[in-house]
Motif scaffolding. Structure first.
Motif, PDB file in Angstrom:
ATOM      1  N   ALA A   1       2.824  -2.762 -19.485  1.00  0.00           N
ATOM      2  CA  ALA A   1       2.428  -3.789 -18.544  1.00  0.00           C
ATOM      3  C   ALA A   1       3.700  -4.028 -17.658  1.00  0.00           C
ATOM      4  O   ALA A   1       3.551  -4.352 -16.375  1.00  0.00           O
ATOM      5  N   GLU A   2       4.953  -3.856 -18.274  1.00  0.00           N
ATOM      6  CA  GLU A   2       6.224  -4.286 -17.236  1.00  0.00           C
ATOM      7  C   GLU A   2       6.371  -3.070 -16.445  1.00  0.00           C
ATOM      8  O   GLU A   2       6.679  -3.106 -15.233  1.00  0.00           O
ATOM      9  N   GLY A   3       5.654  -1.902 -16.746  1.00  0.00           N
ATOM     10  CA  GLY A   3       6.047  -0.755 -15.756  1.00  0.00           C
ATOM     11  C   GLY A   3       4.893  -0.849 -14.582  1.00  0.00           C
ATOM     12  O   GLY A   3       5.153  -0.473 -13.771  1.00  0.00           O
TER      13      GLY A   3
ATOM     14  N   GLY B   1       7.108  -1.658  -6.097  1.00  0.00           N
ATOM     15  CA  GLY B   1       7.781  -0.654  -5.382  1.00  0.00           C
ATOM     16  C   GLY B   1       8.696  -0.045  -6.325  1.00  0.00           C
ATOM     17  O   GLY B   1       9.528   1.018  -5.596  1.00  0.00           O
ATOM     18  N   ASP B   2       8.969  -0.372  -7.308  1.00  0.00           N
ATOM     19  CA  ASP B   2      10.128   0.113  -8.249  1.00  0.00           C
ATOM     20  C   ASP B   2       9.719   1.341  -9.154  1.00  0.00           C
ATOM     21  O   ASP B   2       9.426   1.035 -10.344  1.00  0.00           O
ATOM     22  N   THR B   3       9.204   2.427  -8.583  1.00  0.00           N
ATOM     23  CA  THR B   3       8.890   3.509  -9.213  1.00  0.00           C
ATOM     24  C   THR B   3       9.819   3.971 -10.488  1.00  0.00           C
ATOM     25  O   THR B   3       9.358   4.625 -11.591  1.00  0.00           O
ATOM     26  N   GLN B   4      11.089   4.201 -10.199  1.00  0.00           N
ATOM     27  CA  GLN B   4      12.135   4.578 -11.339  1.00  0.00           C
ATOM     28  C   GLN B   4      11.935   3.895 -12.566  1.00  0.00           C
ATOM     29  O   GLN B   4      11.727   4.148 -13.746  1.00  0.00           O
ATOM     30  N   LEU B   5      11.987   2.435 -12.300  1.00  0.00           N
ATOM     31  CA  LEU B   5      11.733   1.483 -13.181  1.00  0.00           C
ATOM     32  C   LEU B   5      10.543   1.790 -14.199  1.00  0.00           C
ATOM     33  O   LEU B   5      10.285   1.539 -15.390  1.00  0.00           O
ATOM     34  N   ALA B   6       9.486   1.593 -13.341  1.00  0.00           N
ATOM     35  CA  ALA B   6       8.153   1.837 -13.825  1.00  0.00           C
ATOM     36  C   ALA B   6       7.914   3.162 -14.747  1.00  0.00           C
ATOM     37  O   ALA B   6       7.602   3.168 -15.943  1.00  0.00           O
ATOM     38  N   ILE B   7       8.641   4.095 -14.093  1.00  0.00           N
ATOM     39  CA  ILE B   7       8.394   5.676 -14.990  1.00  0.00           C
ATOM     40  C   ILE B   7       9.209   5.291 -16.360  1.00  0.00           C
ATOM     41  O   ILE B   7       8.572   5.849 -17.404  1.00  0.00           O
ATOM     42  N   ASP B   8      10.486   4.582 -16.216  1.00  0.00           N
ATOM     43  CA  ASP B   8      11.268   4.426 -17.237  1.00  0.00           C
ATOM     44  C   ASP B   8      10.537   3.501 -18.429  1.00  0.00           C
ATOM     45  O   ASP B   8      10.514   3.732 -19.605  1.00  0.00           O
ATOM     46  N   MET B   9       9.709   2.362 -18.071  1.00  0.00           N
ATOM     47  CA  MET B   9       8.965   1.614 -18.919  1.00  0.00           C
ATOM     48  C   MET B   9       7.876   2.474 -19.494  1.00  0.00           C
ATOM     49  O   MET B   9       7.470   2.390 -20.929  1.00  0.00           O
TER      50      MET B   9
END
Length: 166
Positions: A37-39, A46-54
Motif C-alpha cells: 500500500a505504501e508502494g 510519482g516516486d517510482t524508486q520508492l514504490a519499487i523499494d516498497m
C-alpha cells in the motif's frame, strides 16, 4: 508388505491435494500488504524508486504475495522500462493465469514497445475473460490505439564551457 506401494501412492495423492488446497486461499501477510500500500501511494505520487523499494520489501516479507508483481510491473512501466514490466506481469500470470490486471498490464507494455499483434492477443484474451466493457479491456484497447511510445535514439550532450581538464 504388499500394501506398501499402494499406501505410498495414496499418501502422495493426499499430500499433493492438501498442499494445493492450502496454497489456493493464502492470505498475504499484513506487513506485506502495508508495504504494498505504501508502494502504491509512492507510485501515485510519482516516486517510482520508492514504490519499487516498497514492493520489493513486500516480496521479502511474503514471497507468495503475487499481486505485488503487478505493482512492480506498473512501476517499471512508469519508469519507461517496458521489458522489465513485461517480465513482472508474466511472473504474476505464472502464479495466476487469469489475473486481469496482469494480462492488461502486459498488453499495455507490449503495445508501448510496439508489439501490437501480441497486445491484441492479450486484448482478445481479456475480452473472452471479462467482456468488452471491463476496465482492463478498455485500458488495453486505449493503449493499443495510442500505439508505441516514441523512441529516444540519441541523447545530445553539450560540453560545459566552465569545465577544464586537469
Amino acid at each position: 508388505m504388499r500394501y506398501t506401494p499402494a499406501a505410498l501412492a495414496l499418501s502422495l495423492v493426499f499430500a499433493v491435494t492438501a498442499s494445493s488446497g492450502l496454497a489456493a486461499g493464502k492470505v498475504p501477510d499484513p506487513r506485506a500488504e502495508a508495504l504494498a500500500a505504501e508502494g502504491r501511494a509512492a507510485l501515485d505520487a510519482g516516486d517510482t524508486q520508492l514504490a519499487i523499494d516498497m514492493f520489493e520489501a513486500a516480496l521479502v516479507v511474503d514471497p507468495s504475495f503475487s499481486a505485488v508483481y503487478v505493482d512492480l510491473g506498473n512501476a517499471a512501466r512508469a519508469d519507461g522500462l517496458q521489458g522489465k514490466a513485461i517480465r513482472f506481469y508474466r511472473e504474476a500470470l505464472e502464479r495466476d493465469p487469469e489475473n486481469l490486471a496482469a494480462i492488461s498490464g502486459e498488453g499495455e507494455a507490449l503495445a508501448e514497445k510496439g508489439a501490437l499483434d501480441t497486445a491484441r492477443q492479450n486484448l482478445a484474451q481479456l475480452q473472452s475473460l471479462c467482456g468488452a466493457d471491463c476496465m482492463e479491456t478498455l485500458d488495453l484497447a486505449a493503449a493499443i490505439d495510442r500505439g508505441p511510445l516514441p523512441r529516444v535514439m540519441t541523447a545530445e550532450i553539450t560540453p560545459d564551457a566552465g569545465v577544464t581538464a586537469n
